[in-house]
Write an enzyme that holds these catalytic residues in place. Structure first.
Site, PDB file in Angstrom:
ATOM      1  N   ALA A  67      17.117  10.350  42.777  1.00 63.66           N
ATOM      2  CA  ALA A  67      17.254  10.113  44.215  1.00 63.66           C
ATOM      3  C   ALA A  67      15.856  10.102  44.822  1.00 63.66           C
ATOM      4  CB  ALA A  67      18.075  11.227  44.830  1.00 63.66           C
ATOM      5  N   GLY A 110      19.376  11.365  39.480  1.00 68.47           N
ATOM      6  CA  GLY A 110      20.314  10.289  39.821  1.00 68.47           C
ATOM      7  C   GLY A 110      20.144   9.076  38.918  1.00 68.47           C
ATOM      8  N   GLU A 113      22.119   9.903  35.903  1.00 65.65           N
ATOM      9  CA  GLU A 113      23.526   9.806  36.322  1.00 65.65           C
ATOM     10  C   GLU A 113      23.951   8.334  36.453  1.00 65.65           C
ATOM     11  OE1 GLU A 113      24.125  13.917  38.813  1.00 65.65           O
ATOM     12  OE2 GLU A 113      22.914  12.382  39.746  1.00 65.65           O
ATOM     13  N   GLU A 133      16.857  18.303  38.556  1.00 64.18           N
ATOM     14  CA  GLU A 133      17.150  18.796  39.915  1.00 64.18           C
ATOM     15  C   GLU A 133      16.881  20.285  40.068  1.00 64.18           C
ATOM     16  OE1 GLU A 133      19.106  16.825  38.109  1.00 64.18           O
ATOM     17  OE2 GLU A 133      20.017  15.248  39.348  1.00 64.18           O
TER      18      GLU A 133
HETATM   19  N1  DAK Z   1      11.580  10.088  44.866  1.00 66.66           N
HETATM   20  C1  DAK Z   1      10.604   9.569  45.655  1.00 66.66           C
HETATM   21  N2  DAK Z   1       9.443   9.147  45.181  1.00 66.66           N
HETATM   22  C2  DAK Z   1       9.216   9.275  43.860  1.00 66.66           C
HETATM   23  C3  DAK Z   1      10.187   9.806  42.983  1.00 66.66           C
HETATM   24  C4  DAK Z   1      11.424  10.237  43.536  1.00 66.66           C
HETATM   25  N3  DAK Z   1      12.433  10.698  42.777  1.00 66.66           N
HETATM   26  N4  DAK Z   1       9.659   9.798  41.737  1.00 66.66           N
HETATM   27  C5  DAK Z   1       8.433   9.269  41.840  1.00 66.66           C
HETATM   28  N5  DAK Z   1       8.156   8.959  43.127  1.00 66.66           N
HETATM   29  C6  DAK Z   1       6.931   8.391  43.665  1.00 66.66           C
HETATM   30  C7  DAK Z   1       5.803   9.432  43.682  1.00 66.66           C
HETATM   31  O1  DAK Z   1       5.878  10.224  44.835  1.00 66.66           O
HETATM   32  C8  DAK Z   1       4.589   8.518  43.663  1.00 66.66           C
HETATM   33  O2  DAK Z   1       4.365   8.030  44.967  1.00 66.66           O
HETATM   34  P1  DAK Z   1       2.867   7.885  45.558  1.00 66.66           P
HETATM   35  O3  DAK Z   1       2.239   9.245  45.403  1.00 66.66           O
HETATM   36  O4  DAK Z   1       2.230   6.829  44.683  1.00 66.66           O
HETATM   37  O5  DAK Z   1       3.087   7.459  46.976  1.00 66.66           O
HETATM   38  C9  DAK Z   1       5.023   7.342  42.802  1.00 66.66           C
HETATM   39  O6  DAK Z   1       6.449   7.363  42.806  1.00 66.66           O
HETATM   40  C10 DAK Z   1       4.575   7.479  41.371  1.00 66.66           C
HETATM   41  O7  DAK Z   1       4.962   8.753  40.890  1.00 66.66           O
HETATM   42  P2  DAK Z   1       4.022   9.641  39.939  1.00 66.66           P
HETATM   43  O8  DAK Z   1       2.597   9.498  40.324  1.00 66.66           O
HETATM   44  O9  DAK Z   1       4.599  10.992  39.902  1.00 66.66           O
HETATM   45  O10 DAK Z   1       4.256   8.850  38.547  1.00 66.66           O
HETATM   46  P3  DAK Z   1       4.176   9.410  37.065  1.00 66.66           P
HETATM   47  O11 DAK Z   1       4.310   8.210  36.204  1.00 66.66           O
HETATM   48  O12 DAK Z   1       2.981  10.311  36.883  1.00 66.66           O
HETATM   49  O13 DAK Z   1       5.484  10.335  36.890  1.00 66.66           O
HETATM   50  C11 DAK Z   1       7.863  10.821  37.064  1.00 66.66           C
HETATM   51  C12 DAK Z   1       6.756   9.739  36.881  1.00 66.66           C
HETATM   52  C13 DAK Z   1       9.163  10.065  37.190  1.00 66.66           C
HETATM   53  C14 DAK Z   1       7.907  11.703  35.804  1.00 66.66           C
HETATM   54  C15 DAK Z   1       7.549  11.684  38.294  1.00 66.66           C
HETATM   55  O14 DAK Z   1       7.283  10.815  39.388  1.00 66.66           O
HETATM   56  C16 DAK Z   1       8.678  12.581  38.670  1.00 66.66           C
HETATM   57  O15 DAK Z   1       8.850  13.674  38.075  1.00 66.66           O
HETATM   58  N6  DAK Z   1       9.459  12.188  39.682  1.00 66.66           N
HETATM   59  C17 DAK Z   1      10.515  13.023  40.262  1.00 66.66           C
HETATM   60  C18 DAK Z   1      11.682  13.105  39.317  1.00 66.66           C
HETATM   61  C19 DAK Z   1      12.826  13.956  39.876  1.00 66.66           C
HETATM   62  O16 DAK Z   1      12.645  15.143  40.184  1.00 66.66           O
HETATM   63  N7  DAK Z   1      13.997  13.358  39.949  1.00 66.66           N
HETATM   64  C20 DAK Z   1      15.200  14.044  40.361  1.00 66.66           C
HETATM   65  C21 DAK Z   1      15.368  13.878  41.821  1.00 66.66           C
HETATM   66  S1  DAK Z   1      16.787  14.724  42.448  1.00 66.66           S
HETATM   67  C22 DAK Z   1      23.600  12.935  45.456  1.00 66.66           C
HETATM   68  C23 DAK Z   1      23.706  12.505  44.184  1.00 66.66           C
HETATM   69  C24 DAK Z   1      22.618  12.532  43.335  1.00 66.66           C
HETATM   70  C25 DAK Z   1      21.418  13.011  43.770  1.00 66.66           C
HETATM   71  C26 DAK Z   1      21.310  13.441  45.052  1.00 66.66           C
HETATM   72  C27 DAK Z   1      22.392  13.426  45.901  1.00 66.66           C
HETATM   73  N8  DAK Z   1      24.720  12.921  46.332  1.00 66.66           N
HETATM   74  C28 DAK Z   1      26.002  12.447  45.829  1.00 66.66           C
HETATM   75  C29 DAK Z   1      24.619  13.248  47.688  1.00 66.66           C
HETATM   76  C30 DAK Z   1      20.314  13.034  42.860  1.00 66.66           C
HETATM   77  C31 DAK Z   1      19.254  13.876  42.979  1.00 66.66           C
HETATM   78  C32 DAK Z   1      18.058  13.644  42.211  1.00 66.66           C
HETATM   79  O17 DAK Z   1      17.943  12.680  41.477  1.00 66.66           O
END
Ligand code: DAK
Length: 259
Positions: A67, A110, A113, A133
């Protein structure tokens, strides 16, 4: 090719649709616009007679990093509730056509998922799956705990969802989270090959198989076996079933019309 800024759609003449998530600047993070576009696209593909199988991909580099968490810094409980994003996911669940996910790079939160909404998952060797998450003080919210549990069992699921640990493609395959692992540059091509194979088969048989297999997973065995038997019997009233059997005896390629 139909294009929206964040989602690309191509429908090929052989009945294969390719849906490509395209938000490279945010690692294909699933913001609201993207989820709406995915939902509308899957509704359209579900209805289209020209589409028999769907490849869902994030392209060569990343599937989806989850997400869009920018939004999570201020969102409240009621904001999250009122969005009813479960409706967007449901359009994919309700899609009767087989979905093949072609996963390169990260499939996190997500994104993992979303991949699990597919029927078959083809992963590039460098793909990484995870439900991180918990590291954000959250938990999976679009089926992560439950779909993983059904795919890989309790102990592997608990390890992934309680630690946020990432799993490499080969390990994911061993666990049962991935159907096939291929070289990174072959992921989309291989998913397309599978989709083309399915698209050449009887669409009614294919859709019955998908429905019974998906529903059966959560049913008591006897009920699921009955559902399977009824679906099997229904197919005897299709032209495609007669075409398939006649083509076998006439030693020719069947021509399935979906009737
Ligand atoms: N959201 C927003 N921006 C993101 C992002 C994300 N999930 N992942 C990466 N970015 C952005 C970074 O902020 C960065 O932006 P700038 O700084 O360039 O502006 C750009 O993408 C590049 O990211 P990195 O510099 O971090 O790139 P790397 O290659 O070094 O790393 C990475 C890639 C994917 C390992 C890392 O970016 C990372 O760990 N990202 C976060 C992963 C994460 O925590 N994902 C889980 C999110 S929670 C729902 C259902 C489902 C959900 C929610 C609600 N409902 C039914 C209501 C789901 C929740 C989730 O998925």
């Amino acid at each position: 090719m139909e294009n929206n800024q964040v989602l690309h759609l191509e429908i090929k003449e052989n009945g294969v649709a390719i849906v490509e998530i395209h938000r490279p600047e945010a690692r294909n993070a699933l913001n609201l616009e993207l989820r709406q576009a995915l939902s509308e696209t899957f509704q359209q593909l579900s209805k289209s007679d020209d589409v028999r199988a769907i490849v869902l991909t994030g392209g060569e580099k990343v599937f989806a990093a989850g997400a869009d968490i920018k939004d999570f810094t201020t969102a409240t409980t009621i904001d999250m509730y009122l969005r009813h994003t479960e409706q967007y996911w449901q359009s994919i669940v309700d899609c009767p056509k087989p979905i093949i996910a072609a996963v390169n790079g990260y499939a996190l939160g997500g994104g993992c998922e979303l991949a699990m909404h597919a029927d078959i998952i083809v992963a590039g060797i460098s793909a990484k799956f995870g439900q991180p998450e918990v590291k954000l003080g959250l938990m999976p919210g679009a089926g992560g705990t439950q779909r993983l549990l059904r795919a890989i069992g309790k102990f592997q699921t608990m390890l992934m969802v309680l630690t946020g640990k990432m799993i490499e493609a080969n390990e994911a395959k061993q666990m049962g989270l991935v159907s096939e692992v291929v070289d990174d540059d072959k992921t989309i091509a291989h998913a397309l090959e599978i989709a083309e194979t399915i698209a050449a088969l009887s669409p009614i048989a294919v859709q019955q198989i998908k429905e019974v297999t998906s529903l059966g997973q959560d049913m008591p065995l006897q009920s699921a076996l009955t559902l399977e038997r009824k679906a099997f019997q229904i197919l005897f009233d299709t032209k495609d079933q007669k075409e398939g059997v006649n083509a076998f005896f006439e030693k020719r390629k069947p021509n399935y019309t979906g009737k």
